[in-house]
Design an enzyme around this catalytic site. Structure first.
Site, short mmCIF file in Angstrom:
data_model
loop_
_atom_site.label_atom_id
_atom_site.label_comp_id
_atom_site.label_asym_id
_atom_site.label_seq_id
_atom_site.Cartn_x
_atom_site.Cartn_y
_atom_site.Cartn_z
N HIS A 378 0.86 -1.15 0.03
CA HIS A 378 -0.16 -0.16 -0.06
C HIS A 378 0.99 1.29 -0.05
O HIS A 378 2.18 1.09 0.28
CB HIS A 378 -0.96 -0.02 1.02
N CYS A 397 2.52 -4.89 7.16
CA CYS A 397 2.20 -4.72 5.65
C CYS A 397 3.49 -4.03 4.98
O CYS A 397 4.33 -3.50 5.83
CB CYS A 397 0.95 -3.99 5.46
#
Length: 481
Positions: A378, A397
């Site tokens: 992301h 992440c």
């Protein structure tokens, strides 16, 4: 074996085992010296049929073991699994066919990883092995040396930099032995060394740079061999495009194909999970879609450990960070923290999400490859971290330096999602999902040695200790690589 002793295929098989170190493997694991010595004496008059059969059996078993290690690695470590590369391959039958047509070498070559990275690392491994075998390794003296300073270890430094390829031999010859100060081409060579070892390229011989320069050639060779071992454990990829995130390098590489020169079509910096408590897991999954202007649904662990203490101290925290509470029926309860809302969050009946926008923790794009760990790529509004060399700061992440660039590369074969459409989707509401017409492999990987397209090899810190774990596992099954 044939009537005259060892057949051509047999000689090739022995030669493959003797040269196992070229693959980062250990010849002793395959009885290479024993087999080579016995093979030199064939045909042996004192050997009866039983002795010949025993030799043939030993050679066959060792070659099969060697081929098995080539195709899938020596140990089962990590999520990929030993032998997953070709689970339905009958090695014994394949070897029998190769012996019949004298193609043992070709069989071994076919079982090596098809990644250009593997081939390039083999070249660097050979260099460091030659350096390690050449003689004693003498450490450089401690201290901090700035450009222009005198340095008692200048001669050793010059030799080290030539050995490693950071200082051309012709330039080193021009410098000569009479130079006593650390200047000019030596400083530039050190800067090149620093870039390859993920150090600040300031040309200063400080403690970290000297420590890296004092890592022996044998240790660097082992580091490369560990990287090759991890590559052997990977599943085989076909000719499609794929994405690799190398955690120790904190970089993403996007490739158009497995083979070729190994030059990535795109690369960028990433931020990965914290080494102490939220490590990014190793994964091999398929990218299915990109979500532009995503919501961030806060994981339960973050709500409990971080958010609840904050909202108890500051009830307006959700509103100031564009967050809202959602109940089990997906109804939005707003951003006011009442006692009932706080109780629901505490019990896990409600969840929290952050509304889309440039300040969203996921930035303006989220790349989803479904996995049990719920890890994804992301964007991020916190771009200052990309200036650091070590970038383990996330909850697991992977934050991207250039999400728009990656989206354009991923979607380049889908005309509806050209660069203008991508930028428009990132700029304005609502949230939009771009489905990939063909899912793309994503490999979240771990090697502390990486061969770059310019012919250099870069080394990185073992941030998660995975190299130590792999080395221990290799020692448990035999001699370490």
């Amino acid at each position: 074996l044939d009537g005259d002793g060892l057949s051509p295929a047999g000689r090739t098989a022995v030669a493959e085992l003797v040269a196992a170190a070229d693959q980062g493997l250990t010849p002793a694991d395959y009885d290479a010296a024993t087999l080579e010595g016995l093979a030199r004496g064939l045909p042996h008059r004192s050997w009866n049929a039983v002795a010949l059969a025993r030799f043939d059996l030993l050679l066959s078993v060792d070659v099969v073991r060697y081929l098995d290690d080539l195709r899938g690695g020596r140990v089962r470590l990590g999520p990929f699994g030993r032998g997953r590369a070709a689970p339905d391959l009958d090695l014994a039958s394949s070897l029998a066919r190769a012996i019949a047509v004298d193609s043992v070498h070709e069989l071994a070559t076919s079982l090596q990883p098809g990644f250009a990275q593997y081939r390039n690392l083999r070249l660097h491994l050979a260099r460091y092995q030659r350096l390690a075998a050449a003689g004693a390794f003498t450490a450089l003296p401690p201290g901090t040396v700035h450009p222009g300073d005198g340095f008692a270890g200048l001669g050793r430094l010059r030799t080290r930099l030539v050995d490693l390829g950071d200082l051309p031999a012709s330039v080193a010859a021009d410098i000569g032995d009479s130079t006593t100060h650390y200047t000019g081409a030596m400083v530039e060579a050190v800067r090149r060394f620093q870039v390859r070892h993920d150090l600040q390229a300031d040309g200063v011989l400080g403690p970290r740079t000297l420590a890296a320069l004092n890592v022996s050639y044998a240790v660097r060779a082992r580091q490369i061999a560990l990287a090759m071992e991890r590559l052997r454990a990977l599943p085989r990829l076909a000719g499609q495009r794929f994405i690799v995130v190398n955690v120790p390098a904190f970089r993403l590489f996007a490739f158009d194909s497995v083979g070729g020169t190994g030059t990535p079509s795109l690369q960028m910096k990433v931020v990965a999970g914290k080494a102490l408590d939220t490590r990014t897991p190793m994964l091999f999954e398929e990218l299915r879609y990109i979500e532009f202007r995503p919501y961030w649904n806060l994981p339960r662990s973050i709500v409990v450990k971080e958010l609840l203490p904050l909202v108890r101290r500051k009830p307006t925290y959700l509103r100031s960070h564009a967050m809202e509470v959602v109940d089990a029926r997906q109804a939005v309860l707003g951003d006011v923290v009442t006692p009932a809302v706080l109780a629901g969050l505490t019990r896990g009946e409600f969840r929290v999400r952050q509304r889309p926008g440039p300040d969203n923790a996921l930035g303006l794009a989220k790349f989803v490859f479904p996995n049990a760990a719920n890890v994804y790529l992301h964007g991020t509004p916190d771009t200052v971290l990309f200036a650091r060399s070590r970038r383990d700061f996330s909850h697991g992440c992977i934050r991207l330096e250039d999400p728009a660039g990656l989206a354009a590369w991923v979607l380049r074969d889908q005309p509806a999602w050209n660069r203008e459409a991508i930028e428009a989707a990132m700029a304005e509401p609502p949230s939009t999902r771009a489905l990939l017409t063909r899912p793309m492999p994503v490999l979240v990987f771990y090697t502390t040695a990486v061969a770059f397209p310019d012919g250099t090899v870069h080394f990185y810190h073992d941030v998660y200790g995975h190299d130590r774990e792999l080395l221990d596992a290799l020692r448990a099954v035999g001699e370490p690589a």
